[in-house]
Motif scaffolding. Structure first.
Motif, PDB file in Angstrom:
ATOM      1  N   HIS A   1       4.754   5.588  -5.103  1.00 26.74           N
ATOM      2  CA  HIS A   1       5.350   5.446  -6.429  1.00 26.74           C
ATOM      3  C   HIS A   1       4.360   5.411  -7.590  1.00 26.74           C
ATOM      4  O   HIS A   1       4.744   5.691  -8.722  1.00 26.74           O
ATOM      5  CB  HIS A   1       6.212   4.174  -6.482  1.00 26.74           C
ATOM      6  CG  HIS A   1       7.391   4.235  -5.579  1.00 26.74           C
ATOM      7  ND1 HIS A   1       8.553   4.890  -5.900  1.00 26.74           N
ATOM      8  CD2 HIS A   1       7.579   3.733  -4.324  1.00 26.74           C
ATOM      9  CE1 HIS A   1       9.411   4.784  -4.905  1.00 26.74           C
ATOM     10  NE2 HIS A   1       8.844   4.087  -3.935  1.00 26.74           N
ATOM     11  N   TYR A   2       3.101   5.056  -7.342  1.00 35.46           N
ATOM     12  CA  TYR A   2       2.200   4.826  -8.466  1.00 35.46           C
ATOM     13  C   TYR A   2       0.948   5.685  -8.479  1.00 35.46           C
ATOM     14  O   TYR A   2       0.201   5.651  -9.440  1.00 35.46           O
ATOM     15  CB  TYR A   2       1.802   3.340  -8.528  1.00 35.46           C
ATOM     16  CG  TYR A   2       3.010   2.455  -8.699  1.00 35.46           C
ATOM     17  CD1 TYR A   2       3.738   2.467  -9.881  1.00 35.46           C
ATOM     18  CD2 TYR A   2       3.454   1.640  -7.671  1.00 35.46           C
ATOM     19  CE1 TYR A   2       4.861   1.681 -10.036  1.00 35.46           C
ATOM     20  CE2 TYR A   2       4.581   0.849  -7.816  1.00 35.46           C
ATOM     21  CZ  TYR A   2       5.273   0.874  -9.004  1.00 35.46           C
ATOM     22  OH  TYR A   2       6.391   0.105  -9.157  1.00 35.46           O
TER      23      TYR A   2
ATOM     24  N   LEU B   1       4.637  14.932  -3.957  1.00 37.78           N
ATOM     25  CA  LEU B   1       4.759  13.982  -2.850  1.00 37.78           C
ATOM     26  C   LEU B   1       4.125  14.501  -1.552  1.00 37.78           C
ATOM     27  O   LEU B   1       4.387  13.972  -0.475  1.00 37.78           O
ATOM     28  CB  LEU B   1       6.226  13.620  -2.630  1.00 37.78           C
ATOM     29  CG  LEU B   1       6.877  12.851  -3.778  1.00 37.78           C
ATOM     30  CD1 LEU B   1       8.347  12.595  -3.512  1.00 37.78           C
ATOM     31  CD2 LEU B   1       6.153  11.539  -4.028  1.00 37.78           C
ATOM     32  N   ASN B   2       3.306  15.528  -1.687  1.00 35.00           N
ATOM     33  CA  ASN B   2       2.526  16.065  -0.554  1.00 35.00           C
ATOM     34  C   ASN B   2       3.371  16.613   0.588  1.00 35.00           C
ATOM     35  O   ASN B   2       3.008  16.491   1.751  1.00 35.00           O
ATOM     36  CB  ASN B   2       1.535  15.033  -0.013  1.00 35.00           C
ATOM     37  CG  ASN B   2       0.390  14.812  -0.958  1.00 35.00           C
ATOM     38  OD1 ASN B   2       0.000  15.713  -1.693  1.00 35.00           O
ATOM     39  ND2 ASN B   2      -0.156  13.611  -0.960  1.00 35.00           N
TER      40      ASN B   2
ATOM     41  N   GLU C   1      13.318   7.656  -1.778  1.00 35.04           N
ATOM     42  CA  GLU C   1      13.684   6.942  -3.012  1.00 35.04           C
ATOM     43  C   GLU C   1      12.966   7.536  -4.224  1.00 35.04           C
ATOM     44  O   GLU C   1      13.543   7.658  -5.301  1.00 35.04           O
ATOM     45  CB  GLU C   1      13.399   5.445  -2.889  1.00 35.04           C
ATOM     46  CG  GLU C   1      14.356   4.720  -1.979  1.00 35.04           C
ATOM     47  CD  GLU C   1      15.820   4.941  -2.343  1.00 35.04           C
ATOM     48  OE1 GLU C   1      16.192   4.741  -3.526  1.00 35.04           O
ATOM     49  OE2 GLU C   1      16.599   5.321  -1.451  1.00 35.04           O
ATOM     50  N   LYS C   2      11.719   7.919  -4.041  1.00 40.43           N
ATOM     51  CA  LYS C   2      10.964   8.548  -5.133  1.00 40.43           C
ATOM     52  C   LYS C   2      11.565   9.910  -5.471  1.00 40.43           C
ATOM     53  O   LYS C   2      11.674  10.269  -6.656  1.00 40.43           O
ATOM     54  CB  LYS C   2       9.479   8.675  -4.748  1.00 40.43           C
ATOM     55  CG  LYS C   2       8.616   9.229  -5.858  1.00 40.43           C
ATOM     56  CD  LYS C   2       8.557   8.275  -7.043  1.00 40.43           C
ATOM     57  CE  LYS C   2       7.584   8.772  -8.107  1.00 40.43           C
ATOM     58  NZ  LYS C   2       7.525   7.861  -9.248  1.00 40.43           N
TER      59      LYS C   2
ATOM     60  N   VAL D   1       0.852  -1.197   0.000  1.00 34.74           N
ATOM     61  CA  VAL D   1       0.000   0.000   0.000  1.00 34.74           C
ATOM     62  C   VAL D   1       0.884   1.242   0.000  1.00 34.74           C
ATOM     63  O   VAL D   1       0.649   2.184  -0.769  1.00 34.74           O
ATOM     64  CB  VAL D   1      -0.975   0.009   1.207  1.00 34.74           C
ATOM     65  CG1 VAL D   1      -1.633   1.376   1.355  1.00 34.74           C
ATOM     66  CG2 VAL D   1      -2.036  -1.072   1.051  1.00 34.74           C
ATOM     67  N   ILE D   2       1.910   1.254   0.837  1.00 38.79           N
ATOM     68  CA  ILE D   2       2.808   2.413   0.898  1.00 38.79           C
ATOM     69  C   ILE D   2       3.526   2.612  -0.434  1.00 38.79           C
ATOM     70  O   ILE D   2       3.597   3.730  -0.953  1.00 38.79           O
ATOM     71  CB  ILE D   2       3.809   2.262   2.063  1.00 38.79           C
ATOM     72  CG1 ILE D   2       3.067   2.391   3.396  1.00 38.79           C
ATOM     73  CG2 ILE D   2       4.934   3.293   1.956  1.00 38.79           C
ATOM     74  CD1 ILE D   2       3.893   2.043   4.625  1.00 38.79           C
ATOM     75  N   ILE D   3       4.041   1.540  -1.007  1.00 39.07           N
ATOM     76  CA  ILE D   3       4.724   1.633  -2.304  1.00 39.07           C
ATOM     77  C   ILE D   3       3.773   2.149  -3.364  1.00 39.07           C
ATOM     78  O   ILE D   3       4.132   3.014  -4.173  1.00 39.07           O
ATOM     79  CB  ILE D   3       5.335   0.268  -2.683  1.00 39.07           C
ATOM     80  CG1 ILE D   3       6.546  -0.015  -1.788  1.00 39.07           C
ATOM     81  CG2 ILE D   3       5.722   0.212  -4.162  1.00 39.07           C
ATOM     82  CD1 ILE D   3       7.051  -1.443  -1.829  1.00 39.07           C
TER      83      ILE D   3
END
Length: 187
Positions: free
Chosen positions: A83-84, A150-151, A130-131, A77-79
């Motif tokens: 990332h998506y 990324l808020n 990482e993003k 969920v976090i990824i």
């Protein structure tokens, strides 16, 4: 119908690899998302063994116990969020996890910390960093645009968090990356 939870299945390329291996084994996939595969039929013990023998060398693993499944679902969920998804939604991570996984956030948080040795928040920040690195390397967005995407409440907050995790400012990270890279005609 059977649902499998697969550890380390964290990107679209992972989905393609797992799908390919399932096709080779003749397993009929009804649905596949990050970390989760729904099959048309229940697996026999022979099929389960065969699946494990092809997935493990590729870095994947079928997860059998409930706690490990839940940990992997939290990570996925976090990824997915970092990332998506376009982060236009201003929801708290705790609300997102509770809604998607149908568990109280305190339970999820305590379980994650106990098993992984790091808090959900630190894992979330590591994914965001990482993003940020990825977006800095692509060099298509300004730091302000990255912060918005990324808020982050501000560029300063993003920069401070990035430096706390990496030891570098975003601009220094980008400069180092650029120094190491050579134009294709100079290779």
């Amino acid at each position: 119908m059977s649902t499998l939870f697969i550890k380390n299945m964290v990107c679209n390329r992972c989905i393609l690899v797992v799908q390919n291996e399932m096709d080779k084994l003749g397993l009929l996939v009804k649905n596949m998302t990050l970390g989760e595969v729904t099959l048309e039929d229940e697996l026999t013990s022979e099929q389960r063994t065969a699946l494990a023998s092809v997935l493990v060398p590729l870095g994947f693993e079928v997860i059998d116990d409930k706690k490990s499944r839940l940990i992997e679902q939290i990570k996925n969920v976090i990824i997915d969020v970092v990332h998506y998804q376009d982060n236009d939604v201003k929801s708290n991570l705790s609300d997102i996890l509770s809604d998607k996984l149908q568990h109280d956030y305190n339970y999820l948080s305590n379980l994650f910390s106990e098993v992984e040795g790091v808090t959900i928040e630190k894992y979330f920040i590591a994914q965001k960093v990482e993003k940020i690195k990825e977006l800095l390397v692509y060099d298509e967005l300004s730091l302000s645009e990255i912060a918005h995407r990324l808020n982050y409440s501000s560029v300063a907050y993003l920069s401070n968090q990035f430096k706390k995790v990496t030891g570098l400012t975003p601009s220094h990270f980008k400069q180092i990356r650029d120094e190491k890279r050579k134009p294709l005609d100079k290779v």
